[in-house]
Design a protein around this motif. Sequence first.
Motif, PDB file in Angstrom:
ATOM      1  N   ARG A  89       0.259   2.972  -1.561  1.00  0.00           N
ATOM      2  CA  ARG A  89       0.466   4.180  -2.364  1.00  0.00           C
ATOM      3  C   ARG A  89       1.940   4.390  -2.699  1.00  0.00           C
ATOM      4  O   ARG A  89       2.284   4.847  -3.790  1.00  0.00           O
ATOM      5  CB  ARG A  89      -0.076   5.406  -1.641  1.00  0.00           C
ATOM      6  CG  ARG A  89      -1.594   5.431  -1.515  1.00  0.00           C
ATOM      7  CD  ARG A  89      -2.043   6.812  -1.076  1.00  0.00           C
ATOM      8  NE  ARG A  89      -3.454   6.841  -0.751  1.00  0.00           N
ATOM      9  CZ  ARG A  89      -4.088   7.939  -0.336  1.00  0.00           C
ATOM     10  NH1 ARG A  89      -3.396   9.064  -0.197  1.00  0.00           N
ATOM     11  NH2 ARG A  89      -5.368   7.910  -0.045  1.00  0.00           N
ATOM     12  N   ILE A  90       2.812   4.070  -1.751  1.00  0.00           N
ATOM     13  CA  ILE A  90       4.247   4.270  -1.998  1.00  0.00           C
ATOM     14  C   ILE A  90       4.729   3.316  -3.082  1.00  0.00           C
ATOM     15  O   ILE A  90       5.444   3.720  -4.005  1.00  0.00           O
ATOM     16  CB  ILE A  90       5.057   4.057  -0.700  1.00  0.00           C
ATOM     17  CG1 ILE A  90       4.646   5.088   0.351  1.00  0.00           C
ATOM     18  CG2 ILE A  90       6.556   4.182  -0.986  1.00  0.00           C
ATOM     19  CD1 ILE A  90       5.282   4.852   1.708  1.00  0.00           C
ATOM     20  N   SER A  91       4.328   2.066  -2.963  1.00  0.00           N
ATOM     21  CA  SER A  91       4.769   1.086  -3.964  1.00  0.00           C
ATOM     22  C   SER A  91       4.207   1.432  -5.340  1.00  0.00           C
ATOM     23  O   SER A  91       4.883   1.245  -6.359  1.00  0.00           O
ATOM     24  CB  SER A  91       4.332  -0.322  -3.546  1.00  0.00           C
ATOM     25  OG  SER A  91       2.926  -0.401  -3.409  1.00  0.00           O
ATOM     26  N   GLN A  92       2.976   1.960  -5.376  1.00  0.00           N
ATOM     27  CA  GLN A  92       2.381   2.346  -6.655  1.00  0.00           C
ATOM     28  C   GLN A  92       3.121   3.519  -7.286  1.00  0.00           C
ATOM     29  O   GLN A  92       3.389   3.524  -8.486  1.00  0.00           O
ATOM     30  CB  GLN A  92       0.909   2.709  -6.453  1.00  0.00           C
ATOM     31  CG  GLN A  92       0.177   3.073  -7.739  1.00  0.00           C
ATOM     32  CD  GLN A  92      -1.291   3.381  -7.491  1.00  0.00           C
ATOM     33  OE1 GLN A  92      -1.755   3.420  -6.356  1.00  0.00           O
ATOM     34  NE2 GLN A  92      -2.026   3.593  -8.568  1.00  0.00           N
ATOM     35  N   ARG A  93       3.476   4.494  -6.464  1.00  0.00           N
ATOM     36  CA  ARG A  93       4.139   5.691  -6.983  1.00  0.00           C
ATOM     37  C   ARG A  93       5.578   5.421  -7.395  1.00  0.00           C
ATOM     38  O   ARG A  93       6.050   5.897  -8.433  1.00  0.00           O
ATOM     39  CB  ARG A  93       4.115   6.815  -5.926  1.00  0.00           C
ATOM     40  CG  ARG A  93       4.809   8.103  -6.350  1.00  0.00           C
ATOM     41  CD  ARG A  93       4.088   8.754  -7.513  1.00  0.00           C
ATOM     42  NE  ARG A  93       4.844   9.871  -8.067  1.00  0.00           N
ATOM     43  CZ  ARG A  93       4.511  10.502  -9.185  1.00  0.00           C
ATOM     44  NH1 ARG A  93       3.442  10.102  -9.865  1.00  0.00           N
ATOM     45  NH2 ARG A  93       5.222  11.508  -9.628  1.00  0.00           N
ATOM     46  N   TYR A  94       6.287   4.635  -6.579  1.00  0.00           N
ATOM     47  CA  TYR A  94       7.721   4.451  -6.801  1.00  0.00           C
ATOM     48  C   TYR A  94       8.077   3.043  -7.276  1.00  0.00           C
ATOM     49  O   TYR A  94       9.243   2.678  -7.309  1.00  0.00           O
ATOM     50  CB  TYR A  94       8.491   4.805  -5.525  1.00  0.00           C
ATOM     51  CG  TYR A  94       8.257   6.234  -5.103  1.00  0.00           C
ATOM     52  CD1 TYR A  94       8.743   7.292  -5.863  1.00  0.00           C
ATOM     53  CD2 TYR A  94       7.524   6.533  -3.952  1.00  0.00           C
ATOM     54  CE1 TYR A  94       8.511   8.616  -5.489  1.00  0.00           C
ATOM     55  CE2 TYR A  94       7.288   7.849  -3.568  1.00  0.00           C
ATOM     56  CZ  TYR A  94       7.782   8.882  -4.346  1.00  0.00           C
ATOM     57  OH  TYR A  94       7.540  10.187  -3.971  1.00  0.00           O
TER      58      TYR A  94
END
Length: 291
Positions: free
Chosen positions: A220-225
Amino acid sequence: MTIQWFPGHMAKAKREVSEKLKFVDIVFELVDARLPLSSRNPLLDQILQQKPRLVILNKADLADPQQTRLWQGYFESLGFAAVTVNAHDSSATKRVIQAAKLALKEKIARDKARGLKPRSIRAMVVGIPNVGKSTLMNRLVGKKIAQTGNKPGVTKGQQWLRSGTDLELLDTPGILWPKFEDPDVGKKLALTGAIKDQLLHLDDIAIFGLDFFARYYPGRISQRYRLTEVEEALPAAEMLMVITEKRGYKDDYDRGSELVVVEVRQNKLGSFTLDRYEEMGVGSGETRVDK
């Protein structure tokens, strides 16, 4: 991180809750479904004692559905009635009233057998700041009466509100306990906005949030940022530095921290539950209360 915050109005609210218990049939205890255990005030068990209680897991739309089901079962295993709601949803009123009537069915039956006329259920609404008490109260009464705000400490005094012919509600200010012994509890509350940001170091909270998402909701972090797999695998403090730079904030890590915390609260990283049922040591449900 040890957080101490016990404003005078909260100490007064604790006394008033104790004094007003005799006027209500049931207590509605609101908790944040994202942290059902950490958003409970342990002092309430001492204050409320054997008074019938309905635990309302609010903000269920923001929480991990599987975890929410487990936590609802946990509260029911303790002998409490429990219901999950989104206070912004129109179905919340019906769900809460039905759950309250079910929790009080024995009392209602006794009153009927004694020939007493049916009356509205009198309930007290309690919970720590920012669990959505005012929003739920406004939903239950069908209009904006209770003051709301996306910050802790909005409700300052007690007030009675009527919800049709079914409920009379006593609102109370949010009551925090004097000190959080477990530093993770303080961080969880801070990440969801239950503690005023001025009392915190936002970089600590952002790092805590990034570490949590990397562990329980990978990707989720890599997708968001727009991080690479290598960047998301970095320690959370270094990951925060990368996010700050990628957002064009250069070395303004305070601004990067605020970004992460705000976006977690706004569910920009998706629904989540900070209190992991399988890790909180509550599976046996060994403690019960008499209804």
